[in-house]
Design a protein around this motif. Structure first.
Motif, mmCIF file in Angstrom:
data_model
loop_
_atom_site.group_PDB
_atom_site.id
_atom_site.type_symbol
_atom_site.label_atom_id
_atom_site.label_comp_id
_atom_site.label_asym_id
_atom_site.label_seq_id
_atom_site.Cartn_x
_atom_site.Cartn_y
_atom_site.Cartn_z
ATOM 1 N N ARG A 30 0.434 3.952 -2.900
ATOM 2 C CA ARG A 30 0.184 5.365 -2.559
ATOM 3 C C ARG A 30 1.265 6.273 -3.127
ATOM 4 O O ARG A 30 0.998 7.396 -3.530
ATOM 5 N N ARG B 4 -7.288 7.512 -0.235
ATOM 6 C CA ARG B 4 -7.859 7.416 1.119
ATOM 7 C C ARG B 4 -7.896 5.959 1.593
ATOM 8 O O ARG B 4 -7.512 5.653 2.719
ATOM 9 N N SER B 5 -8.355 5.071 0.746
ATOM 10 C CA SER B 5 -8.427 3.655 1.096
ATOM 11 C C SER B 5 -7.034 3.100 1.387
ATOM 12 O O SER B 5 -6.835 2.371 2.372
ATOM 13 N N TRP B 6 -6.065 3.426 0.556
ATOM 14 C CA TRP B 6 -4.696 2.951 0.773
ATOM 15 C C TRP B 6 -4.136 3.507 2.069
ATOM 16 O O TRP B 6 -3.458 2.812 2.818
ATOM 17 N N HIS C 267 0.814 -1.213 0.000
ATOM 18 C CA HIS C 267 0.000 0.000 0.000
ATOM 19 C C HIS C 267 0.853 1.270 0.000
ATOM 20 O O HIS C 267 0.452 2.279 -0.579
ATOM 21 N N LEU D 45 -5.788 4.407 4.730
ATOM 22 C CA LEU D 45 -6.424 3.733 5.863
ATOM 23 C C LEU D 45 -5.787 2.366 6.109
ATOM 24 O O LEU D 45 -5.550 1.977 7.253
ATOM 25 N N THR D 46 -5.493 1.647 5.038
ATOM 26 C CA THR D 46 -4.832 0.350 5.174
ATOM 27 C C THR D 46 -3.435 0.526 5.750
ATOM 28 O O THR D 46 -3.002 -0.234 6.627
ATOM 29 N N ASN E 221 -8.178 6.431 -4.998
ATOM 30 C CA ASN E 221 -7.839 5.299 -4.122
ATOM 31 C C ASN E 221 -6.968 5.691 -2.928
ATOM 32 O O ASN E 221 -6.738 4.872 -2.049
#
Length: 162
Positions: A71, A81-83, A67, A85-86, A79
């Motif tokens: 990023r 934000r999702s990355w 990730h 968060l991970t 994408n």
């Protein structure tokens, strides 16, 4: 319950009812009844715990690296934000695991180059149209990977956040 615990042989109990075997083993340990321990299975289970801890930290590190690469090198703001968060979750869990088992630090540090290569290959396979560099533009250390300032350590051509 003591009658139930003692009624089955511990070796066969391990195969018949794992949870009851655990209760039985704990009872013997608390009572310092070492003569009745199922040592062979107890040793296997303790070794298995160590392998599980090792596997978990390495899996989390690889997910984190994947990730971070996504990023940093994939121009897909939808994408990010999702990355991110991970990334945050993997870091949080890794830091918790490392706090509980500091000896995993060395294992993780030694594994970073291989994990980075595997993460790079995975991301490159996932996104064949994008080029993921062979080398990161910063020294990859455990501290940099787990640091919230990871983004500020990168050259200005990569996106910064977190």
């Amino acid at each position: 319950m003591a009658e139930t615990l003692e009624s089955a042989q511990s070796t066969s109990l391990y195969d018949q009812d794992f949870y009851l075997w655990i209760l039985n083993t704990v009872e013997h340990l608390k009572n310092r009844d070492f003569d009745h321990l199922d040592l062979e299975n107890l040793i296997d289970e303790v070794e298995s715990l160590g392998r599980s801890e090792k596997r978990e930290i390495l899996n989390r590190a690889e997910i984190l690296l994947q990730h971070l690469l996504k990023r940093c090198y994939l121009p897909q703001p939808e994408n990010y934000r999702s990355w991110e968060l991970t990334i945050r979750e993997q870091r949080r869990q890794m830091q918790r695991n490392l706090k509980d088992s500091p000896s995993l630090n060395r294992l993780l540090l030694e594994s970073l180059p291989e994990l980075l290569q595997e993460a790079r290959e995975t991301v490159q396979f996932e996104y064949p149209d994008q080029r993921i560099p062979e080398q990161l533009p910063i020294d990859l250390t455990l501290q940099t990977v787990l640091s919230e300032s990871f983004w500020s350590d990168l050259p200005s051509s990569t996106p910064s956040s977190l």
